[in-house]
Enzyme design. Structure first.
Site, PDB file in Angstrom:
ATOM      1  N   GLY A  84       0.814  -1.214   0.000  1.00  0.00           N
ATOM      2  CA  GLY A  84       0.000   0.000   0.000  1.00  0.00           C
ATOM      3  C   GLY A  84       0.840   1.254   0.000  1.00  0.00           C
ATOM      4  N   SER A 136       9.875   2.636  -0.789  1.00  0.00           N
ATOM      5  CA  SER A 136       9.569   1.235  -1.086  1.00  0.00           C
ATOM      6  C   SER A 136      10.006   0.323   0.060  1.00  0.00           C
ATOM      7  CB  SER A 136      10.312   0.835  -2.362  1.00  0.00           C
ATOM      8  OG  SER A 136      10.070  -0.512  -2.680  1.00  0.00           O
ATOM      9  N   SER A 152       8.231   4.222  -3.628  1.00  0.00           N
ATOM     10  CA  SER A 152       7.332   3.081  -3.802  1.00  0.00           C
ATOM     11  C   SER A 152       7.426   2.505  -5.207  1.00  0.00           C
ATOM     12  CB  SER A 152       5.896   3.560  -3.560  1.00  0.00           C
ATOM     13  OG  SER A 152       4.981   2.611  -4.064  1.00  0.00           O
ATOM     14  N   SER A 153       7.351   1.168  -5.299  1.00  0.00           N
ATOM     15  CA  SER A 153       7.426   0.540  -6.625  1.00  0.00           C
ATOM     16  C   SER A 153       6.216   0.903  -7.484  1.00  0.00           C
ATOM     17  CB  SER A 153       7.542  -0.979  -6.471  1.00  0.00           C
ATOM     18  OG  SER A 153       6.443  -1.467  -5.751  1.00  0.00           O
ATOM     19  N   ASP A 154       5.203   1.540  -6.904  1.00  0.00           N
ATOM     20  CA  ASP A 154       4.034   1.980  -7.672  1.00  0.00           C
ATOM     21  C   ASP A 154       4.131   3.450  -8.070  1.00  0.00           C
ATOM     22  OD1 ASP A 154       2.420  -0.516  -7.495  1.00  0.00           O
ATOM     23  OD2 ASP A 154       2.620  -0.109  -5.362  1.00  0.00           O
ATOM     24  N   HIS A 163      -2.983   3.544  -3.251  1.00  0.00           N
ATOM     25  CA  HIS A 163      -3.018   2.185  -3.793  1.00  0.00           C
ATOM     26  C   HIS A 163      -3.006   1.190  -2.644  1.00  0.00           C
ATOM     27  CE1 HIS A 163      -2.369  -1.358  -6.048  1.00  0.00           C
ATOM     28  NE2 HIS A 163      -1.114  -1.519  -5.699  1.00  0.00           N
ATOM     29  N   HIS A 173      -4.035  -3.277  -1.681  1.00  0.00           N
ATOM     30  CA  HIS A 173      -4.564  -4.599  -2.046  1.00  0.00           C
ATOM     31  C   HIS A 173      -5.598  -4.998  -0.999  1.00  0.00           C
ATOM     32  CE1 HIS A 173      -0.390  -5.595  -4.062  1.00  0.00           C
ATOM     33  NE2 HIS A 173      -1.039  -4.643  -4.684  1.00  0.00           N
ATOM     34  N   ASP A 189     -23.773   7.740  -2.364  1.00  0.00           N
ATOM     35  CA  ASP A 189     -23.220   9.003  -1.851  1.00  0.00           C
ATOM     36  C   ASP A 189     -21.768   9.196  -2.293  1.00  0.00           C
ATOM     37  OD1 ASP A 189     -25.532   9.514  -0.315  1.00  0.00           O
ATOM     38  OD2 ASP A 189     -24.645   8.761   1.549  1.00  0.00           O
ATOM     39  N   HIS A 248      -5.448  -7.304  -9.462  1.00  0.00           N
ATOM     40  CA  HIS A 248      -4.383  -6.577  -8.805  1.00  0.00           C
ATOM     41  C   HIS A 248      -4.844  -5.965  -7.479  1.00  0.00           C
ATOM     42  CE1 HIS A 248      -1.180  -3.112  -9.168  1.00  0.00           C
ATOM     43  NE2 HIS A 248      -1.191  -3.699  -8.010  1.00  0.00           N
ATOM     44  N   TYR A 257     -22.764  17.541   2.187  1.00  0.00           N
ATOM     45  CA  TYR A 257     -22.317  16.775   3.346  1.00  0.00           C
ATOM     46  C   TYR A 257     -21.116  17.445   4.013  1.00  0.00           C
ATOM     47  CZ  TYR A 257     -20.634  12.958   6.230  1.00  0.00           C
ATOM     48  OH  TYR A 257     -20.200  12.188   7.284  1.00  0.00           O
TER      49      TYR A 257
END
Lengths: 237, 237, 237, 237
Positions: A38, A55, A88-90, A109, A111, A134, A174, A228
Site C-alpha cells: 500500500g 519502497s 514506492s514501486s508503484d 493504492h 490490495h 453518496d 491486482h 455533506y
C-alpha cells in the site's frame, strides 16, 4: 540541483510530508494493507511534484523525513530528504495520474482484501447501498489487467476514472487505486471502497441484491458532493 | 436566544454532551463505522432538545464541546457550543423519531457491514439464536427504501418500530437505525444488531437454520426485559 | 454468616478473584463477546464455592472486587465483596456443572460468532484439522435446546460433555459452554473453539472437507494431553 | 558443555534471541495465531544452531531470554538461557528444514485461519492476484498429511518446497509452514500467505476467478525478487 532549490522544495513540502506520512497510518488501522504493502501520495500545491512513501519500509518506520519527493515522471529529486531511498514501486502509476489529471491532488493504492477479491473476478461492485451512491455515485469500475514496469497501470487508471463519478478503480487481478482532491480525500475513498466491497460481498453471498433506482443514485450522489460535512467536499465531480 | 437561555440549556446538557461524545467511541471500537460515518444522539431529559454528532468530523476529533444541541425539528440552537457547525446529515431522521416517539431517549445510525448486507437484500434477520430473542424479541425488521432530504427516513423508522419489540430496523439498501430508552441503550442495540446480523449470516451460509419456537422466543424476551442486569433494563417494551 | 466466616472466604478467594477478573479480558480481546455478554467462573479450591462475573457490567468495569462468590446452588454468599450485585444470569448453569462434575475447575460461556453460527444450525463441528484433534479430540458436539430459568442448560451441558473428549459444547440455538481443569483452561477451550469454528466454516464454504482418519485423531489427542507445553496440561481426560 | 562454550553460544545468539522474540509479536498482530499457537525460528549465522520459541508460553510472556537455542536435531543446548524449558512442539519440523535446506535462515509455523481452511480441503491456493505472483511466484502448494512425532512433517515441508518458488506450504489438514532467508523473511511469507488465502477465498466465494497468464506471473515474480524494496530482497530464488 542547487542547495537553494532543494531548500525551496523542502519548504514547500514540509506540511505535506507530515500529512502523507500520517495518512499512511489509516491503511493498517482500517485493515487495508499487510506488511509494507500500500502507498499514499499527495501533490505539492503549486509545483510539479508529489510526495510518496519509500519502497519496502514497514509502517511503524514511516516518518515525514523518509517520504520521498518526486517529479511528475516519478523520479526522486536529488538532495531532498529521503532521496537516497527508492520511492514506492508503484510510483510510476502515481506519476502518470498526476501528469494527466491536473485536478487530482492525492492517489492511494492498496490490495485491500474485499476490493481485491472483486478485482480477482474482474467484476465491478454494483451500487446497492445508499452510502455507496453518496460516495461513488454508482458502481466501482474495473480497470484493465496491467503489470508493473511501464505506464500501463497509470494509463489503465486514468482511462477508467477519467469522467467517471467513482474515485476508485479495481485494477484487474491486482487491487485498488483511488484518487482525490488531496491525499486525505483519496485515503477516504480507499477506506470507503473496502467498506462497500465488503458489505456488498456479504450481501451477495446471502442471496439476491435489490438494486437502487438510477434516479435515486443520482440524487444521492449530487446531494452528497454538495452538502455533506462542514463545508462542500467529497469527490472531484 | 438570550445568553441566559443559552446558559440554562448548556447546564441541562452538560452531562449528556459527554455521554453522547463518549458513546461514539463504541461505534469504531465495535467495528460498526468507517471514517466519519455513523451517529449517536440522546434526548435532553425534561427539554424538547437532543444532542447529536457534528457532520463529517473524524471520530478522534469528537468531544463534548463539539456535540450539537438541536430542537425537535433538528435545528441547532443558536449560541450553544458547537452550533457553528452543521449537525449530522442524519439529524432530520433523529428529530423525527424524538418528535413522534416520546419514550425514546436515544437514537443511533450506522452502516455496520453485516446488518447493511441484510438491508441490501431487503431481508429481515430471522430470530434463530436465543441472544437475539433476549435482545430483540424476534426478527429484526426491514424498513422502507427512503432517501435523505425530508422526513421519509424518520417516518420509515417510526412506522417500522412503533409497537415492534425490536429496537433496531434495517432501512432498505441503507443501514441500521436503533432506538433506546437512552443513548447507551440505543448504542447497545446497534452493537447487538451487528452481532446477530453477523452470526445469522454465517449460520445461513453454512446450511439450514433451525428456528426457535415462538413461545420460547416470547419467554426469553419477557425474562430479559425484566430480570437481566443489576436492575430492570433493556428495551422499552 | 459471621464476619469471621466471610473473612475466611475472602482469604480463600483472593487470588481467584483476580484470576477470574483478568481472564475476562481474553473474551473481548479474542473477539468472543460483545457488550456485557459472556462470563468466566472458577472453582475455589477446597471449598464448595465458585467465583463468577456480575450480571450486565461492561468489560472495562470488571475488577477483582466485583467478582461474586457463589455457593454450588449459585447463590451469592452474603457479606462477601460484590454480593450486593446479581451474579451473571448464567450462574445457574455454571453452578450445575460444578455440582455434578467435581473435576471441573472452570467454566466459560460465550456467544462467539462462528461457534454460535454452527449452534444455530444444531450442527457439530467436524474434526478436519489437526489442531482441533489436539485440543478437542474429535468433533465439538451439539447440546440440547434449553432456555434459561432452571437447571436445563446445566443438565444439557453435563449430559453432552460427561465422558466426551471435547471441553466445548455448542448449545443449540444459543452459544458455547466450555469446561476446564481451571478457569484459564476453560478460557483456552473457548478461544480454540471459536478458532476452529471459524476455520472449519471457511473451509466448508470453499468446497469438500477432507476428513482425518480416526486413528490419527486419537494419536494427536493422546499426545497433546500428555506432552504439550512445559508440563502435562490440556483437557481433563 | 563447558561454561566457555555456553558463553560463546550466548554471544553468537544474543541479537537473534531478540529478533526471534520480537518477530513473534507479528503473529497475533496480524491475526495468524490464537493463544500459544504458532512459532518462529531463526538460524544462528555460522553455527549449526537455531533459536525457537518455548512450548506452551503465552505471547505476552515471550522474551529474548526464554527463546531456546537448539542444535540441528532439535535438542536444546544444555546450559543456555531457556534450556530448562521445552522448545516448541514443532521443533523437530524446524530442525529438519534447517538440516536439509542450508539456504533457509528462518522458519515459521501457524494455523492462520484462511490458509488452514485451504489446507483442510487439501487445496492449493491458485495465483489470481498480482501480489501473490510477486511474493510466491504461482500457487501456494499443499504438502502431505503428516502428524507430529517424527520427521514426517519436516520431510513433507522440504519435499514440497525444495525447488518450488513458493516459500509457503499448506500442510494437509494442519496449517502453514513458511521458510525465508532469515526469520523476518519467513514471517513476511506467513503474513502474506494468510493475506492471499483470505483474498482468494473471498474472491472464489463470489464467482469465477480470472486466471493470470503464466508469462505474466513469471515476469512479476522475477521482477519482485530483484528490484522491490530498498535493496534486493524477497524469496530465496
Amino acid at each position: 540541483m542547487s542547495d537553494h532549490d532543494v531548500a525551496a522544495i523542502e519548504a514547500a513540502v514540509a506540511d505535506l510530508r507530515k500529512q502523507v506520512s500520517d495518512l499512511h497510518a489509516q491503511l493498517p488501522d482500517n485493515g487495508l494493507v499487510m506488511w509494507t504493502g500500500g502507498n499514499v501520495s499527495g501533490r505539492v500545491p503549486g509545483h510539479d511534484l508529489f510526495v510518496i512513501k519509500p519502497s519496502g519500509v514497514m509502517y511503524p518506520d514511516l516518518a515525514p523525513e523518509n517520504m520521498i519527493v518526486c517529479d511528475l515522471d516519478g523520479n526522486a529529486i536529488p538532495g531532498t530528504l529521503g532521496s537516497d531511498r527508492s520511492p514506492s514501486s508503484d510510483t510510476a502509476a502515481h506519476a502518470y495520474v498526476y501528469r494527466t489529471m491536473p485536478h487530482v491532488g492525492g492517489v492511494v493504492h492498496t490490495h485491500s482484501p474485499y476490493a481485491t477479491a472483486w478485482a480477482a473476478r474482474n467484476e465491478e461492485i454494483p451500487c446497492v447501498i445508499t452510502g455507496m451512491a453518496d460516495e461513488f455515485g454508482g458502481p466501482i469500475p474495473v480497470g484493465p489487467f496491467a503489470i508493473i514496469g511501464d505506464d500501463s497501470i497509470g494509463r489503465g487508471i486514468v482511462a477508467t476514472l477519467d469522467g467517471h463519478r467513482s474515485r476508485a478503480v479495481l485494477m484487474a487481478n491486482h487491487g485498488v487505486f483511488t484518487i482525490g482532491k488531496d491525499a486525505k480525500d483519496a485515503v477516504k475513498a480507499a477506506v470507503m471502497c473496502e467498506d462497500v466491497a465488503r458489505t456488498v460481498h456479504i450481501a451477495k453471498q446471502g442471496g439476491e441484491l435489490v438494486p437502487i433506482p438510477q434516479d435515486k443514485i443520482d440524487a444521492l450522489f449530487n446531494r452528497y458532493q454538495n452538502v455533506y460535512g462542514q463545508k462542500p467536499q467529497g469527490g472531484m465531480a
